[in-house]
Motif scaffolding. Structure first.
Motif, PDB file in Angstrom:
ATOM      1  N   ASN A  65       0.870  -1.171   0.000  1.00  0.00           N
ATOM      2  CA  ASN A  65       0.000   0.000   0.000  1.00  0.00           C
ATOM      3  C   ASN A  65       0.911   1.226   0.000  1.00  0.00           C
ATOM      4  OD1 ASN A  65      -1.758   2.142   0.569  1.00  0.00           O
ATOM      5  ND2 ASN A  65      -3.107   0.833   1.779  1.00  0.00           N
ATOM      6  N   VAL A  66       0.906   1.949  -1.134  1.00  0.00           N
ATOM      7  CA  VAL A  66       1.841   3.071  -1.304  1.00  0.00           C
ATOM      8  C   VAL A  66       1.165   4.415  -1.061  1.00  0.00           C
ATOM      9  CG1 VAL A  66       3.242   1.753  -2.938  1.00  0.00           C
ATOM     10  CG2 VAL A  66       1.423   3.253  -3.793  1.00  0.00           C
ATOM     11  N   SER A  67      -0.041   4.396  -0.502  1.00  0.00           N
ATOM     12  CA  SER A  67      -0.818   5.629  -0.363  1.00  0.00           C
ATOM     13  C   SER A  67      -0.071   6.732   0.377  1.00  0.00           C
ATOM     14  CB  SER A  67      -2.140   5.331   0.350  1.00  0.00           C
ATOM     15  OG  SER A  67      -2.916   4.412  -0.391  1.00  0.00           O
ATOM     16  N   GLY A  68       0.771   6.356   1.323  1.00  0.00           N
ATOM     17  CA  GLY A  68       1.479   7.363   2.101  1.00  0.00           C
ATOM     18  C   GLY A  68       2.890   7.640   1.629  1.00  0.00           C
ATOM     19  N   LEU A  69       3.310   7.016   0.518  1.00  0.00           N
ATOM     20  CA  LEU A  69       4.679   7.182   0.045  1.00  0.00           C
ATOM     21  C   LEU A  69       4.803   8.348  -0.930  1.00  0.00           C
ATOM     22  CD1 LEU A  69       5.791   3.491  -0.645  1.00  0.00           C
ATOM     23  CD2 LEU A  69       6.228   4.887   1.384  1.00  0.00           C
ATOM     24  N   PRO A  70       5.931   9.050  -0.907  1.00  0.00           N
ATOM     25  CA  PRO A  70       6.174  10.120  -1.888  1.00  0.00           C
ATOM     26  C   PRO A  70       6.452   9.518  -3.259  1.00  0.00           C
ATOM     27  CG  PRO A  70       8.123   9.787  -0.548  1.00  0.00           C
ATOM     28  CD  PRO A  70       7.057   8.927   0.055  1.00  0.00           C
ATOM     29  N   PRO A  71       6.370  10.307  -4.323  1.00  0.00           N
ATOM     30  CA  PRO A  71       6.549   9.781  -5.686  1.00  0.00           C
ATOM     31  C   PRO A  71       7.846   9.000  -5.882  1.00  0.00           C
ATOM     32  CG  PRO A  71       5.716  12.023  -5.776  1.00  0.00           C
ATOM     33  CD  PRO A  71       6.018  11.751  -4.329  1.00  0.00           C
ATOM     34  N   GLU A  72       8.951   9.520  -5.324  1.00  0.00           N
ATOM     35  CA  GLU A  72      10.243   8.870  -5.571  1.00  0.00           C
ATOM     36  C   GLU A  72      10.374   7.502  -4.923  1.00  0.00           C
ATOM     37  OE1 GLU A  72      10.792  11.747  -2.089  1.00  0.00           O
ATOM     38  OE2 GLU A  72       9.751  11.712  -4.033  1.00  0.00           O
ATOM     39  N   LYS A  73       9.466   7.162  -4.032  1.00  0.00           N
ATOM     40  CA  LYS A  73       9.514   5.868  -3.355  1.00  0.00           C
ATOM     41  C   LYS A  73       8.587   4.837  -3.987  1.00  0.00           C
ATOM     42  CE  LYS A  73      12.300   7.177   0.039  1.00  0.00           C
ATOM     43  NZ  LYS A  73      13.650   6.600   0.220  1.00  0.00           N
ATOM     44  N   ARG A  74       7.913   5.199  -5.058  1.00  0.00           N
ATOM     45  CA  ARG A  74       6.900   4.302  -5.632  1.00  0.00           C
ATOM     46  C   ARG A  74       7.391   3.492  -6.826  1.00  0.00           C
ATOM     47  NH1 ARG A  74       0.907   7.000  -4.910  1.00  0.00           N
ATOM     48  NH2 ARG A  74       1.273   7.926  -2.858  1.00  0.00           N
ATOM     49  N   GLY A  75       8.603   3.791  -7.323  1.00  0.00           N
ATOM     50  CA  GLY A  75       9.142   3.019  -8.437  1.00  0.00           C
ATOM     51  C   GLY A  75       8.361   3.187  -9.725  1.00  0.00           C
ATOM     52  N   ILE A  76       7.954   4.413 -10.023  1.00  0.00           N
ATOM     53  CA  ILE A  76       7.083   4.676 -11.165  1.00  0.00           C
ATOM     54  C   ILE A  76       7.779   5.575 -12.179  1.00  0.00           C
ATOM     55  CG2 ILE A  76       5.008   5.982 -11.840  1.00  0.00           C
ATOM     56  CD1 ILE A  76       3.658   4.881  -9.367  1.00  0.00           C
ATOM     57  N   GLY A  77       7.597   5.250 -13.460  1.00  0.00           N
ATOM     58  CA  GLY A  77       8.026   6.132 -14.538  1.00  0.00           C
ATOM     59  C   GLY A  77       6.829   6.885 -15.076  1.00  0.00           C
ATOM     60  N   PHE A  78       7.022   8.167 -15.434  1.00  0.00           N
ATOM     61  CA  PHE A  78       5.897   8.999 -15.858  1.00  0.00           C
ATOM     62  C   PHE A  78       6.293   9.731 -17.142  1.00  0.00           C
ATOM     63  CE2 PHE A  78       2.020  10.827 -13.621  1.00  0.00           C
ATOM     64  CZ  PHE A  78       1.466  11.366 -14.776  1.00  0.00           C
ATOM     65  N   VAL A  79       5.457   9.589 -18.174  1.00  0.00           N
ATOM     66  CA  VAL A  79       5.662  10.323 -19.426  1.00  0.00           C
ATOM     67  C   VAL A  79       4.532  11.333 -19.556  1.00  0.00           C
ATOM     68  CG1 VAL A  79       5.907  10.184 -21.921  1.00  0.00           C
ATOM     69  CG2 VAL A  79       6.750   8.323 -20.488  1.00  0.00           C
ATOM     70  N   PHE A  80       4.895  12.618 -19.606  1.00  0.00           N
ATOM     71  CA  PHE A  80       3.903  13.686 -19.595  1.00  0.00           C
ATOM     72  C   PHE A  80       3.495  14.085 -21.009  1.00  0.00           C
ATOM     73  CE2 PHE A  80       6.265  14.038 -15.661  1.00  0.00           C
ATOM     74  CZ  PHE A  80       5.279  14.268 -14.713  1.00  0.00           C
ATOM     75  N   GLN A  81       2.333  14.714 -21.112  1.00  0.00           N
ATOM     76  CA  GLN A  81       1.807  15.157 -22.397  1.00  0.00           C
ATOM     77  C   GLN A  81       2.733  16.168 -23.064  1.00  0.00           C
ATOM     78  OE1 GLN A  81      -2.166  16.707 -22.183  1.00  0.00           O
ATOM     79  NE2 GLN A  81      -2.206  17.379 -24.292  1.00  0.00           N
TER      80      GLN A  81
END
Length: 382
Positions: A65-81
């Protein structure tokens, strides 16, 4: 690594944007969020990434459950518009940024970037700056920057909305190929139905912060469950009817659409929700309609309605046609190589009994309801 959103609620200034939304994305799936502007697609991505905090509910990535984690702790890549490239860094340095933050060794950075640069064909641009690139090249750089960090999850927010058709198709092919090879769980936001078909393993259609339907692209486009989904994916033929007879495998309905000069009967496939005397909305996909001239037979199609062509538009390999059938308009998509009709010509509009299907409004999440629908679809194909 799978993603689960549980009962997500999000409001801005007292206005609900997401309404107790629940979504499960399977490990390694390419999942498309499809819907009009303002339907909540970008908010979902932002909540998964940790860029926005939900008012209620949980976000699970894998078994955490990552609800309380900051973005850098979630292991996610993001490509913006808008690509969000650093204007003062070269292509190579833009792509290497995330790896350097993670303190990856220099030789490994070069190896990893070398692979991706060759893969998407922008080796010659590695020393250029963003302002020297085309839109398609910028998109490739933004994609690689997200991929090289090897995130558990890749999120993409309408990344191809600013590209021309050729660039879209090329990048979509590259993206799908890389995603399948890496097995990276991907969520892709778009309002473009063509992108959803090209990329999605499954597609969720959003309407005002709620998911109306989740299906594979084929099932979604040919078996929409609600009027909103049907119209959004281009299945604009929605007939208001009532069930007047139920047989073993088929039913007879009376179409009494608003504005129709003369009600008419149709023979359709029987569905479990049919009840004699009950009103029902039926949807017919434009590609399942055929046209014949007045003096021609309607082939094997059992349902035939006389109409007049009032509009036609060339659409690549097909022609989109609008036919007035006594006060009600029907829409057909006919292959261009067999279309030889003229505006104002009278034609027979015909379709098979299994072409119309009910807009039942169900999302098919209940196992029993879903089994019944799947059995229907399976029998329909036999």
């Amino acid at each position: 690594m799978g993603i689960v959103l549980k009962d997500i609620l999000k409001s801005y200034n007292g206005r609900p944007v997401l309404k107790d939304l629940t979504l499960e994305v399977n490990t390694g799936e390419f999942h498309v969020l499809l819907g009009p502007s303002g339907s909540g697609k970008t908010t979902i991505l932002s909540i998964i990434a940790g860029l926005v905090r939900q008012d209620k509910g949980d976000v699970l990535i894998g078994d955490r459950n990552v609800s309380g984690l900051p973005p850098e702790k979630r292991g996610i890549g993001f490509v913006f518009q808008d690509y969000a490239l650093f204007p003062h860094l070269t292509v190579f340095d833009n792509m290497a940024y995330g790896l350097r933050v993670k303190k990856v060794e220099k030789n490994k950075i070069s190896q990893r970037l070398g692979y991706y640069l060759g893969r998407v064909g922008i080796e010659r641009e590695k020393d250029k700056f963003p302002h020297q690139l085309s839109g398609g090249q910028k998109q490739r750089v933004a994609l690689i920057r997200a991929l090289v960090t090897e995130p558990k999850v890749l999120l993409m927010d309408e990344p191809m909305s600013n590209l021309d058709a050729l660039s879209k198709e090329t990048i979509a092919d590259e993206l799908k190929s890389i995603q399948q090879e890496t097995g990276m769980t991907t969520i892709y936001v778009t309002h473009n139905q063509d992108e959803a078909v090209l990329l999605g393993d499954r597609v969720s259609v959003l309407n005002h912060g709620a998911i109306e339907q989740i299906e594979s692209p084929d099932e979604l486009f040919y078996h929409p469950k609600t009027e909103f989904v049907a119209r959004f994916v281009g299945a604009k033929n929605i007939l208001k009817a009532s069930v007047i007879e139920i047989k073993e495998h088929e039913a007879v309905v009376l179409v009494d659409h608003e504005g129709l000069n003369q009600p008419f009967k149709l023979q359709v496939k029987k569905y479990p929700i049919f009840e004699k005397g009950k009103g029902i909305n039926l949807c017919i996909h434009p590609e399942k309609i055929s046209l014949n001239r007045e003096n021609e037979a309607g082939g094997n199609n059992v349902n035939r309605v006389m109409g007049k062509i009032i509009h036609k538009t060339n659409n690549g390999k097909a022609v989109k046609v609008t036919i007035n059938t006594g006060g009600m308009e029907l829409h057909a998509v006919i292959p261009k190589d067999i279309f030889d009709f003229e505006i104002h010509e009278n034609v027979w509009v015909s379709f098979a009994a299994d072409a119309p299907h009910p807009l039942c409004g169900k999302t098919c999440r209940a196992p029993y309801a879903r089994r019944r629908c799947l059995n229907e679809m399976r029998n329909e194909r036999l």
